[in-house]
Design an enzyme around this catalytic site. Structure first.
Site, PDB file in Angstrom:
ATOM      1  N   LYS A  20      47.753  34.589  29.817  1.00 12.48           N
ATOM      2  CA  LYS A  20      47.258  34.361  31.182  1.00 12.48           C
ATOM      3  C   LYS A  20      45.888  34.999  31.366  1.00 12.48           C
ATOM      4  O   LYS A  20      44.955  34.370  31.861  1.00 12.48           O
ATOM      5  CB  LYS A  20      48.256  34.972  32.186  1.00 12.48           C
ATOM      6  CG  LYS A  20      47.679  35.137  33.592  1.00 12.48           C
ATOM      7  CD  LYS A  20      48.682  35.721  34.565  1.00 12.48           C
ATOM      8  CE  LYS A  20      48.776  37.226  34.585  1.00 12.48           C
ATOM      9  NZ  LYS A  20      47.699  37.937  35.274  1.00 12.48           N
ATOM     10  N   ASN A  21      45.773  36.255  30.962  1.00 15.94           N
ATOM     11  CA  ASN A  21      44.538  36.984  31.268  1.00 15.94           C
ATOM     12  C   ASN A  21      43.368  36.601  30.363  1.00 15.94           C
ATOM     13  O   ASN A  21      42.232  36.996  30.618  1.00 15.94           O
ATOM     14  CB  ASN A  21      44.789  38.495  31.226  1.00 15.94           C
ATOM     15  CG  ASN A  21      45.621  38.945  32.417  1.00 15.94           C
ATOM     16  OD1 ASN A  21      45.812  38.176  33.358  1.00 15.94           O
ATOM     17  ND2 ASN A  21      46.127  40.162  32.368  1.00 15.94           N
ATOM     18  N   CYS A 114      45.355  45.175  46.693  1.00 17.67           N
ATOM     19  CA  CYS A 114      46.549  44.499  46.201  1.00 17.67           C
ATOM     20  C   CYS A 114      47.597  45.542  45.881  1.00 17.67           C
ATOM     21  O   CYS A 114      47.394  46.722  46.117  1.00 17.67           O
ATOM     22  CB  CYS A 114      46.217  43.695  44.957  1.00 17.67           C
ATOM     23  SG  CYS A 114      45.811  44.755  43.594  1.00 17.67           S
ATOM     24  N   ARG A 119      41.169  47.933  44.421  1.00 20.54           N
ATOM     25  CA  ARG A 119      40.540  47.526  43.157  1.00 20.54           C
ATOM     26  C   ARG A 119      39.143  47.032  43.493  1.00 20.54           C
ATOM     27  O   ARG A 119      38.931  45.852  43.726  1.00 20.54           O
ATOM     28  CB  ARG A 119      41.356  46.435  42.475  1.00 20.54           C
ATOM     29  CG  ARG A 119      42.677  46.936  41.951  1.00 20.54           C
ATOM     30  CD  ARG A 119      43.571  45.790  41.587  1.00 20.54           C
ATOM     31  NE  ARG A 119      43.262  45.190  40.295  1.00 20.54           N
ATOM     32  CZ  ARG A 119      43.856  44.091  39.853  1.00 20.54           C
ATOM     33  NH1 ARG A 119      44.743  43.487  40.597  1.00 20.54           N
ATOM     34  NH2 ARG A 119      43.549  43.608  38.677  1.00 20.54           N
ATOM     35  N   ASP A 301      49.488  47.120  31.777  1.00 20.74           N
ATOM     36  CA  ASP A 301      50.398  46.034  32.165  1.00 20.74           C
ATOM     37  C   ASP A 301      51.791  46.205  31.546  1.00 20.74           C
ATOM     38  O   ASP A 301      52.737  45.546  31.969  1.00 20.74           O
ATOM     39  CB  ASP A 301      49.820  44.663  31.755  1.00 20.74           C
ATOM     40  CG  ASP A 301      48.618  44.292  32.606  1.00 20.74           C
ATOM     41  OD1 ASP A 301      48.410  44.920  33.660  1.00 20.74           O
ATOM     42  OD2 ASP A 301      47.869  43.374  32.214  1.00 20.74           O
ATOM     43  N   ARG A 393      53.934  34.005  38.418  1.00 21.67           N
ATOM     44  CA  ARG A 393      52.482  34.153  38.238  1.00 21.67           C
ATOM     45  C   ARG A 393      52.163  34.530  36.796  1.00 21.67           C
ATOM     46  O   ARG A 393      51.062  34.290  36.320  1.00 21.67           O
ATOM     47  CB  ARG A 393      51.952  35.263  39.146  1.00 21.67           C
ATOM     48  CG  ARG A 393      51.989  34.924  40.617  1.00 21.67           C
ATOM     49  CD  ARG A 393      51.409  36.036  41.440  1.00 21.67           C
ATOM     50  NE  ARG A 393      50.028  36.295  41.053  1.00 21.67           N
ATOM     51  CZ  ARG A 393      49.255  37.246  41.558  1.00 21.67           C
ATOM     52  NH1 ARG A 393      49.729  38.025  42.494  1.00 21.67           N
ATOM     53  NH2 ARG A 393      48.028  37.414  41.145  1.00 21.67           N
TER      54      ARG A 393
HETATM   55  C1  EPZ Z   1      42.536  43.033  34.310  1.00 21.63           C
HETATM   56  O1  EPZ Z   1      42.332  43.346  35.686  1.00 21.63           O
HETATM   57  C2  EPZ Z   1      43.839  42.276  34.233  1.00 21.63           C
HETATM   58  N1  EPZ Z   1      43.720  41.068  35.025  1.00 21.63           N
HETATM   59  C3  EPZ Z   1      44.976  43.144  34.735  1.00 21.63           C
HETATM   60  O2  EPZ Z   1      46.184  42.431  34.554  1.00 21.63           O
HETATM   61  C4  EPZ Z   1      45.032  44.413  33.898  1.00 21.63           C
HETATM   62  O3  EPZ Z   1      45.999  45.269  34.446  1.00 21.63           O
HETATM   63  C5  EPZ Z   1      43.668  45.107  33.901  1.00 21.63           C
HETATM   64  O4  EPZ Z   1      42.636  44.191  33.495  1.00 21.63           O
HETATM   65  C6  EPZ Z   1      43.592  46.325  32.996  1.00 21.63           C
HETATM   66  O5  EPZ Z   1      43.898  45.966  31.679  1.00 21.63           O
HETATM   67  C7  EPZ Z   1      43.151  39.988  34.508  1.00 21.63           C
HETATM   68  O6  EPZ Z   1      42.686  39.970  33.373  1.00 21.63           O
HETATM   69  C8  EPZ Z   1      43.114  38.768  35.350  1.00 21.63           C
HETATM   70  P1  EPZ Z   1      39.773  46.379  35.400  1.00 21.63           P
HETATM   71  P2  EPZ Z   1      40.919  43.890  36.180  1.00 21.63           P
HETATM   72  O7  EPZ Z   1      38.515  45.830  35.992  1.00 21.63           O
HETATM   73  O8  EPZ Z   1      39.847  43.140  35.468  1.00 21.63           O
HETATM   74  C9  EPZ Z   1      38.628  49.970  38.391  1.00 21.63           C
HETATM   75  C10 EPZ Z   1      48.347  41.640  35.182  1.00 21.63           C
HETATM   76  O9  EPZ Z   1      49.415  42.180  35.539  1.00 21.63           O
HETATM   77  N2  EPZ Z   1      37.424  49.154  38.735  1.00 21.63           N
HETATM   78  O10 EPZ Z   1      39.776  46.755  33.968  1.00 21.63           O
HETATM   79  O11 EPZ Z   1      40.948  43.861  37.655  1.00 21.63           O
HETATM   80  C11 EPZ Z   1      39.900  49.318  38.933  1.00 21.63           C
HETATM   81  O12 EPZ Z   1      40.112  49.630  40.286  1.00 21.63           O
HETATM   82  C12 EPZ Z   1      47.026  42.161  35.682  1.00 21.63           C
HETATM   83  O13 EPZ Z   1      48.298  40.649  34.440  1.00 21.63           O
HETATM   84  C13 EPZ Z   1      36.459  49.716  39.540  1.00 21.63           C
HETATM   85  O14 EPZ Z   1      36.557  50.855  39.985  1.00 21.63           O
HETATM   86  O15 EPZ Z   1      40.988  45.379  35.656  1.00 21.63           O
HETATM   87  C14 EPZ Z   1      40.938  49.896  38.004  1.00 21.63           C
HETATM   88  O16 EPZ Z   1      41.319  51.179  38.422  1.00 21.63           O
HETATM   89  C15 EPZ Z   1      47.068  42.991  36.866  1.00 21.63           C
HETATM   90  N3  EPZ Z   1      35.356  48.953  39.864  1.00 21.63           N
HETATM   91  C16 EPZ Z   1      40.204  49.993  36.669  1.00 21.63           C
HETATM   92  O17 EPZ Z   1      38.807  49.958  36.989  1.00 21.63           O
HETATM   93  C17 EPZ Z   1      35.193  47.682  39.402  1.00 21.63           C
HETATM   94  O18 EPZ Z   1      34.165  47.039  39.738  1.00 21.63           O
HETATM   95  C18 EPZ Z   1      40.524  48.864  35.696  1.00 21.63           C
HETATM   96  O19 EPZ Z   1      40.221  47.606  36.270  1.00 21.63           O
HETATM   97  C19 EPZ Z   1      36.175  47.127  38.563  1.00 21.63           C
HETATM   98  C20 EPZ Z   1      37.294  47.893  38.240  1.00 21.63           C
END
Ligand code: EPZ
Length: 413
Positions: A20-21, A114, A119, A301, A393
């Site tokens: 998915k991701n 969320c 996030r 995850d 999802r």
């Molecule tokens: C991706 O989310 C995945 N989603 C998530 O999978 C997964 O948990 C996550 O990466 C971590 O591996 C998709 O790929 C669609 P991040 P993403 O940006 O991109 C902070 C699932 O269950 N952050 O690496 O949103 C953020 O708040 C899902 O399939 C900032 O502070 O993850 C978090 O604490 C849910 N500022 C951390 O970084 C930003 O601009 C990691 O987020 C961006 C992120």
């Protein structure tokens, strides 16, 4: 609602679905060109439908051919993404870079908070700013402009998956080379890099950075999405928590090293070869300590699912969550099922019990839902899980796959 009669040892083999991701950003890559982009091995999931709906709303033609998605057309993209679609799924925000790069302007609603806590998208925006974009945020909408994006070096404070993907997508159509220092290296991000390379924008990975050579135009491509490591990991944990034997075929065991290492440490037999990962667990495992980290560290995850598994291990276990510090929404439901869990700051402590008991519980998000399914499979008596839309999802054919492994599970009205 999903109803599970627990206590059956799961045995057998399931096939991993496409990731998915990895598929979500690949759909966004389809926005970068009007040539056909063919994505094979795309899972049939609500989140994917949502991304495809967004691509259509922005001007693409989208068709399914079995498990392949073909994105074509869209000589000009609509600059504005419908609020409802971005609100429904955070990954929709990845359309910002492609639309901005193609159209010189984009209006993208900010994704709200969320179930995983706040996030923000600050890293996406500050990175795009380095590439020459200008932003204004008005009424929850990001108004972006850039007559032409220019390649630049961007340092990420945290190796964010989404920010790295956003910058690779935008960098693909920028003037010159974009370098991301401290990028995310999750297999899903690397898969996006492989697709962009095929579309004509070479992506190269180095020790501390990734670069992409931007092009005036990109071509179409055919690309096979990698297997879903989180789905595969969830089925392996289903085998382990029910003291059964489960294999996941068509998977990438090398993407599951952190999970397999922790399962082996807990005393579960693990094996991996030729696209098949297998676990065998005929004894009660012992507790282990887990800490989530960016790849190749233990994936956030799989934190809820592994905690479900650890609730019945011997002795004390812990899981420290460093990626989404608030990702413990499932703990209350597991406690109702008898688990001895305690959250302390960014860590959940588990004192293993012999057996969980069935209850009526709510799945607040995808992976929390997966944790509850695992607990239910191992619990005495019946568990009813509401909120199964979260599971659809992220898990294609969940009920059928669990049944094929011998679980007693049904989707009830
Ligand atoms: C991706 O989310 C995945 N989603 C998530 O999978 C997964 O948990 C996550 O990466 C971590 O591996 C998709 O790929 C669609 P991040 P993403 O940006 O991109 C902070 C699932 O269950 N952050 O690496 O949103 C953020 O708040 C899902 O399939 C900032 O502070 O993850 C978090 O604490 C849910 N500022 C951390 O970084 C930003 O601009 C990691 O987020 C961006 C992120």
């Amino acid at each position: 609602m999903i109803r599970i009669e627990g206590g059956r040892r799961l045995r057998g083999t399931v096939r991993a679905a496409g990731s998915k991701n990895a598929a979500l950003p690949a759909v966004m890559a389809g926005l970068l060109t009007s040539e056909p982009v063919v994505l094979e091995n795309v899972p049939h999931l609500l989140d994917i439908e949502c991304a495809l709906e967004l691509a259509r709303a922005l001007g693409k033609e989208v068709t399914w051919r079995n498990s392949a998605v073909v994105l074509s057309g869209g000589e000009a993209l609509a600059p504005e993404a419908p609020e409802e679609l971005v609100g429904r799924m955070r990954a929709s925000f990845l359309a910002l870079g492609p639309v901005l790069a193609r159209q010189g302007e984009a209006r993208m609603p900010l994704p709200g908070g969320c179930a995983l806590g706040p996030r923000p998208v600050d890293l996406h925006l500050s990175g795009l700013r380095r590439l020459g974009a200008e932003f204004e945020v008005r009424g929850g909408i990001v108004w972006a402009r850039a007559s032409r994006l220019r390649g630049a070096t961007v340092y990420l404070d945290f190796p964010s998956v989404g920010a790295t993907e956003q910058l690779l997508l935008a960098g693909a159509l920028a003037d010159g080379t974009t370098t991301i220092v401290n990028p995310a290296r999750e297999p899903e991000v690397v898969d996006l890099g492989a697709l962009l390379t095929r579309m004509g924008a070479p992506v190269s990975w180095h020790e501390d950075r990734v670069t992409i050579e931007g092009q005036r135009e990109l071509g179409g491509a055919e690309h096979r999405i990698i297997p879903d490591r989180i789905e595969a990991g969830t089925y392996l944990l289903a085998g382990a928590i029910t003291r059964g034997e489960v294999a996941v075929a068509g998977s990438r065991p090398d993407h599951l090293d952190a999970l397999l290492a922790k399962l082996a440490e807990a005393g579960v037999e693990v094996e991996s070869a030729d696209g098949v990962a297998r676990v065998r667990a005929n004894r009660r495992p012992h507790g282990v300590h887990v800490q989530t980290l960016p790849y190749p560290g233990f994936p956030t995850d799989l934190q809820p699912p592994i905690v479900a598994f650890l609730t019945t291990a011997q002795g004390r276990s812990s899981a420290r969550e460093t990626v989404f510090p608030a990702r413990f929404s499932y703990v209350g439901a597991l406690v109702r099922m008898g688990a001895q869990l305690q959250v302390s700051g960014d860590t959940v402590l588990a004192d293993g019990i012999e057996v969980l008991r069935g209850a009526s519980v709510d799945a607040p998000d995808i992976r929390a839902g997966a944790a509850l399914v695992l607990a239910a499979l191992a619990a005495e008596e019946t568990t009813e899980i509401r909120g199964e839309e979260h599971l659809s999802r992220g898990y294609e054919g969940l009920v059928e796959k669990l049944r094929a492994l011998g679980a007693e599970v049904c989707a009830a009205p």
